[in-house]
Write an enzyme that holds these catalytic residues in place. Structure first.
Site, PDB file in Angstrom:
ATOM      1  N   CYS A 196      56.530 -23.734  19.675  1.00  8.58           N
ATOM      2  CA  CYS A 196      57.431 -24.687  20.327  1.00  8.58           C
ATOM      3  C   CYS A 196      56.636 -25.592  21.283  1.00  8.58           C
ATOM      4  O   CYS A 196      55.850 -26.417  20.820  1.00  8.58           O
ATOM      5  CB  CYS A 196      58.572 -23.935  21.007  1.00  8.58           C
ATOM      6  N   HIS A 236      60.663 -20.361  16.697  1.00  6.68           N
ATOM      7  CA  HIS A 236      60.336 -19.141  17.451  1.00  6.68           C
ATOM      8  C   HIS A 236      60.279 -17.940  16.509  1.00  6.68           C
ATOM      9  O   HIS A 236      61.296 -17.323  16.216  1.00  6.68           O
ATOM     10  CB  HIS A 236      61.369 -18.909  18.557  1.00  6.68           C
ATOM     11  N   GLU A 281      59.282 -15.084  17.144  1.00  9.61           N
ATOM     12  CA  GLU A 281      59.456 -13.840  17.899  1.00  9.61           C
ATOM     13  C   GLU A 281      60.906 -13.400  18.061  1.00  9.61           C
ATOM     14  O   GLU A 281      61.166 -12.285  18.502  1.00  9.61           O
ATOM     15  CB  GLU A 281      58.800 -13.974  19.284  1.00  9.61           C
TER      16      GLU A 281
END
Length: 184
Positions: free
Chosen positions: A73, A161, A163
């Site tokens: 990001c 993202h 994660e």
């Protein structure tokens, strides 16, 4: 054991990036963005997401090292700007659940996700123009450049993202990055 540091650019998911790496058995720690790059010994660097470019501290210095860098990001945007690319406001803005099309199946970071994967991405700002030497590796309906790579320089970026639980195959992105770090 592979050591990868996560440079905290003050994003809300930094701890999840750290946890994803730790859960894979990687020696990892979160470090402050003001930590001088020359003080860090690592096989790889993750530049986390974050709210704005004004708080990136010494993070640009990590791009000049020998260790591969994964920008997530804001981290991707930082890689782009510091490498001569252009970042600007996204047309969509905010967070979105997005289908990303992998446009470079040979890319060592995300090529294995081809042809398409569902991700959780932020598009308040995004890369508008690729830096010289980078390959455009993924796109979506809401963002032209969802991912980019400069394999020779060891610089990689994803606008989404990996994660978070909302991203399909996010762990695979981290596994691929670890493999890149181990090969270099």
């Amino acid at each position: 054991m592979t050591r990868i540091v996560v440079v905290d650019l003050h994003g809300q998911f930094t701890h999840l990036e750290h946890r994803a790496l730790r859960d894979m058995g990687v020696d990892t720690e979160i470090i402050d963005a003001d930590t001088p790059a020359e003080e860090v010994d690592a096989d790889g660097v993750v530049l986390s997401g974050g709210p704005d470019m004004d708080r990136v501290g010494n993070a640009p210095d990590y791009l000049a090292g020998d260790a591969p860098v994964l920008g997530i990001c804001l981290g991707m945007q930082l890689v782009a700007v510091e490498s001569g690319g252009e970042v600007g406001p996204g047309d969509y803005g905010g967070y979105a659940d997005v289908d990303v099309e992998i446009v470079d199946e040979d890319d060592p970071l995300i090529g294995s996700l081809a042809p398409e994967t569902r991700v959780w991405a932020s598009h308040a700002d995004e890369v508008k123009e690729l830096p010289e030497g980078f390959t455009h590796t993924a796109t979506s309906d809401v963002c032209g450049i969802e991912a980019m790579s400069n394999v020779e320089a060891g610089l990689y970026g994803v606008q989404w993202h990996p994660e978070v639980a909302h991203t399909e195959r996010g762990e695979e992105v981290f596994e691929n990055f670890v493999a890149i770090c181990e090969e270099r």
